[in-house]
Scaffold this motif. Structure first.
Motif, PDB file in Angstrom:
ATOM      1  N   LYS A   1       0.809  -1.214   0.000  1.00 42.07           N
ATOM      2  CA  LYS A   1       0.000   0.000   0.000  1.00 42.07           C
ATOM      3  C   LYS A   1       0.847   1.271   0.000  1.00 42.07           C
ATOM      4  O   LYS A   1       0.542   2.254   0.671  1.00 42.07           O
ATOM      5  CB  LYS A   1      -0.971   0.001   1.184  1.00 42.07           C
ATOM      6  N   VAL A   2       1.925   1.233  -0.783  1.00 45.67           N
ATOM      7  CA  VAL A   2       2.768   2.405  -0.990  1.00 45.67           C
ATOM      8  C   VAL A   2       2.261   3.114  -2.241  1.00 45.67           C
ATOM      9  O   VAL A   2       2.283   2.552  -3.327  1.00 45.67           O
ATOM     10  CB  VAL A   2       4.256   2.005  -1.153  1.00 45.67           C
ATOM     11  N   ASN A   3       1.810   4.329  -2.088  1.00 45.86           N
ATOM     12  CA  ASN A   3       1.185   5.064  -3.191  1.00 45.86           C
ATOM     13  C   ASN A   3       2.192   5.953  -3.923  1.00 45.86           C
ATOM     14  O   ASN A   3       2.025   7.161  -3.992  1.00 45.86           O
ATOM     15  CB  ASN A   3       0.011   5.895  -2.664  1.00 45.86           C
ATOM     16  N   GLN A   4       3.216   5.338  -4.470  1.00 45.60           N
ATOM     17  CA  GLN A   4       4.231   6.076  -5.218  1.00 45.60           C
ATOM     18  C   GLN A   4       4.417   5.495  -6.618  1.00 45.60           C
ATOM     19  O   GLN A   4       5.475   5.658  -7.219  1.00 45.60           O
ATOM     20  CB  GLN A   4       5.565   6.041  -4.461  1.00 45.60           C
ATOM     21  N   THR A   5       3.398   4.850  -7.133  1.00 42.30           N
ATOM     22  CA  THR A   5       3.483   4.186  -8.433  1.00 42.30           C
ATOM     23  C   THR A   5       3.827   5.168  -9.547  1.00 42.30           C
ATOM     24  O   THR A   5       4.692   4.891 -10.381  1.00 42.30           O
ATOM     25  CB  THR A   5       2.148   3.482  -8.754  1.00 42.30           C
TER      26      THR A   5
END
Length: 137
Positions: free
Chosen positions: A30-34
């Protein structure tokens, strides 16, 4: 054989397998750095291809001026990167940083190319890769 390894488009594209793995891990964590990773990857690809063509030309046309220009650009980018990472530095300290990077980088580079490798400092095949390692650090 001249000791160089040819890296084709298929081998180069394997790096994207690692990118997909990183994106999957980021998604599961759930790291939102895509978007940041994708933009950085596209930029990396463009830079690697562009520099690859430039270096291919320089290595096949080994002229001192090409080596000097390439090393100068590397030093300028290095100084810019270090100075821009800290906006609160005064002008005199920025100049001192630039002079230190230039002097130390070129001194160490010259030592390794001339003394250790026993080549001309204008030989791009040795000078440019060593400069990348030395100046990059």
């Amino acid at each position: 054989m001249d000791g160089t390894a040819a890296l084709g488009i298929v081998q180069f594209s394997f790096i994207y397998v690692l990118l997909i793995i990183v994106l999957i891990i980021m998604k599961k964590s759930k790291v939102n750095q895509t978007k940041l990773v994708l933009v950085a990857s596209i930029r990396m690809t463009f830079q690697l291809v562009l520099v690859g063509y430039i270096l291919k030309y320089i290595f096949s046309n080994p002229r001192p001026i090409f080596t000097i220009i390439f090393i100068t650009l590397m030093i300028i980018f290095s100084i810019n990167r270090v100075i821009n990472s800290r906006q609160d530095l005064n002008k005199n300290f920025k100049v001192a940083i630039a002079v230190a990077l230039i002097f130390s980088g070129l001194s160490i580079l010259s030592f390794f190319v001339v003394i250790v490798v026993n080549e001309s400092v204008f030989n791009p095949q040795y000078t440019i890769p060593l400069a990348g390692m030395i100046i990059g650090n």
